[in-house]
Design a protein around this motif. Structure first.
Motif, PDB file in Angstrom:
ATOM      1  N   PHE A   1       0.620  -1.282  -0.050  1.00 31.48           N
ATOM      2  CA  PHE A   1      -0.440  -0.567  -0.150  1.00 31.48           C
ATOM      3  C   PHE A   1       0.407   1.508  -0.087  1.00 31.48           C
ATOM      4  O   PHE A   1       1.732   1.433   0.647  1.00 31.48           O
ATOM      5  CB  PHE A   1      -0.926  -0.421   1.063  1.00 31.48           C
ATOM      6  N   PRO A   2       0.374   2.211  -0.942  1.00 30.10           N
ATOM      7  CA  PRO A   2       1.123   3.565  -0.570  1.00 30.10           C
ATOM      8  C   PRO A   2       1.423   4.027   0.182  1.00 30.10           C
ATOM      9  O   PRO A   2       2.162   4.549   1.243  1.00 30.10           O
ATOM     10  CB  PRO A   2       0.594   4.353  -1.717  1.00 30.10           C
ATOM     11  N   GLU A   3       0.389   3.710   1.735  1.00 33.02           N
ATOM     12  CA  GLU A   3       0.152   4.680   2.535  1.00 33.02           C
ATOM     13  C   GLU A   3       1.094   3.620   3.624  1.00 33.02           C
ATOM     14  O   GLU A   3       1.275   4.558   4.752  1.00 33.02           O
ATOM     15  CB  GLU A   3      -0.904   4.671   3.152  1.00 33.02           C
ATOM     16  N   GLY A   4       1.798   2.758   3.234  1.00 28.67           N
ATOM     17  CA  GLY A   4       2.752   1.659   3.827  1.00 28.67           C
ATOM     18  C   GLY A   4       3.758   2.700   4.209  1.00 28.67           C
ATOM     19  O   GLY A   4       4.466   2.448   5.545  1.00 28.67           O
ATOM     20  N   ASP A   5       4.428   3.681   3.491  1.00 27.07           N
ATOM     21  CA  ASP A   5       5.279   4.547   3.451  1.00 27.07           C
ATOM     22  C   ASP A   5       5.063   5.635   4.837  1.00 27.07           C
ATOM     23  O   ASP A   5       4.825   6.841   4.447  1.00 27.07           O
ATOM     24  CB  ASP A   5       5.910   5.449   2.377  1.00 27.07           C
ATOM     25  N   ILE A   6       5.077   5.354   6.110  1.00 31.51           N
ATOM     26  CA  ILE A   6       4.740   6.006   7.244  1.00 31.51           C
ATOM     27  C   ILE A   6       5.565   6.542   6.793  1.00 31.51           C
ATOM     28  O   ILE A   6       4.957   7.908   7.449  1.00 31.51           O
ATOM     29  CB  ILE A   6       4.451   5.020   8.602  1.00 31.51           C
ATOM     30  N   ASN A   7       6.738   7.144   7.568  1.00 30.72           N
ATOM     31  CA  ASN A   7       7.710   7.809   7.841  1.00 30.72           C
ATOM     32  C   ASN A   7       7.553   8.778   6.382  1.00 30.72           C
ATOM     33  O   ASN A   7       9.126   9.594   6.054  1.00 30.72           O
ATOM     34  CB  ASN A   7       9.023   7.647   8.215  1.00 30.72           C
ATOM     35  N   LYS A   8       7.158   8.395   5.028  1.00 32.02           N
ATOM     36  CA  LYS A   8       6.793   9.283   3.556  1.00 32.02           C
ATOM     37  C   LYS A   8       8.938   9.278   3.925  1.00 32.02           C
ATOM     38  O   LYS A   8       9.132  10.727   3.110  1.00 32.02           O
ATOM     39  CB  LYS A   8       6.678  10.673   4.173  1.00 32.02           C
ATOM     40  N   ASP A   9       9.686   8.693   3.363  1.00 31.57           N
ATOM     41  CA  ASP A   9      10.809   8.817   2.895  1.00 31.57           C
ATOM     42  C   ASP A   9      10.811   8.068   1.666  1.00 31.57           C
ATOM     43  O   ASP A   9      12.514   7.922   0.861  1.00 31.57           O
ATOM     44  CB  ASP A   9      11.961   8.407   4.137  1.00 31.57           C
ATOM     45  N   GLY A  10      10.082   7.852   1.004  1.00 31.37           N
ATOM     46  CA  GLY A  10      10.601   7.307  -0.561  1.00 31.37           C
ATOM     47  C   GLY A  10      10.083   5.691  -0.706  1.00 31.37           C
ATOM     48  O   GLY A  10      10.136   5.201  -1.723  1.00 31.37           O
ATOM     49  N   MET A  11      10.416   4.287   0.917  1.00 32.32           N
ATOM     50  CA  MET A  11      10.170   2.973   0.473  1.00 32.32           C
ATOM     51  C   MET A  11       9.665   2.991   2.117  1.00 32.32           C
ATOM     52  O   MET A  11       9.584   3.651   3.156  1.00 32.32           O
ATOM     53  CB  MET A  11      11.142   3.107   0.553  1.00 32.32           C
TER      54      MET A  11
END
Length: 180
Positions: A46-56
């Motif tokens: 899921f795109p929202e799986g990048d909780i810390n928004k660092d691109g991975m």
């Protein structure tokens, strides 16, 4: 946390979360890093799986996952997706949901179908919750079906432990979950 119209999901997810606990990354656990039962492999979908928004999506995202975010995933990707609310019995809905979180939905649904078959109810074992499976489950004797489902789950966990060296250390916890 998602808007919950009735308390069935809220009560069910509390049980799942009590079984799952918080962050864990146990050596030898094939699930890898998990938090509230949400694994890295699941989060990567899921795109929202990048909780810390660092691109991975990585171990750090699993660590940062909040309880409310996990509940949202369970609401969307389990309870609603597989329509567990269609079960007439809350205990059965919760047991199937809990097993689906732990072993995957298809396997949990197969075990439900095997439990129905063990009760003499003709059903196709395909791992899908369709009209026939819901009808059969909703018309079955609740106590007998829950007992059969618990037995099927325990058998599945025992098979995993026997066929996968190193996984037997998780058997006691799995059996506790199966029989809960």
């Amino acid at each position: 946390m998602p808007l919950v119209i009735d308390d069935s999901f809220a009560r069910a997810v509390d049980i799942v979360l009590s079984h799952e606990g918080g962050f864990a990354d146990k050596k030898g656990d094939r699930g890898g890093p998990t938090n509230f039962g949400i694994s890295l492999k699941f989060l990567e979908l899921f795109p929202e799986g990048d909780i810390n928004k660092d691109g991975m999506v990585d171990r750090r995202d699993v660590e940062l996952l909040t309880r409310d975010q996990a509940i949202d995933f369970y609401w969307r990707e389990f309870w609603n997706k597989f329509q567990y609310g269609k079960f007439n019995d809350w205990c059965l809905a919760t047991k199937v949901f809990d097993l689906a979180v732990n072993m995957g939905p298809s396997q949990a649904h197969c075990l439900l179908q095997q439990a129905l078959l063990a009760l003499g109810i003709k059903i196709i074992i395909d791992g899908k919750l369709g009209t026939a499976t819901f009808r059969a489950a909703n018309n079955a004797n609740r106590d007998a079906l829950l007992a059969a489902l618990r037995a099927e789950a325990a058998g599945f966990y025992r098979l995993i432990a026997r066929l996968n060296p190193g996984q037997d250390k998780f058997l006691t916890g799995w059996l506790n979950r199966a029989y809960s």
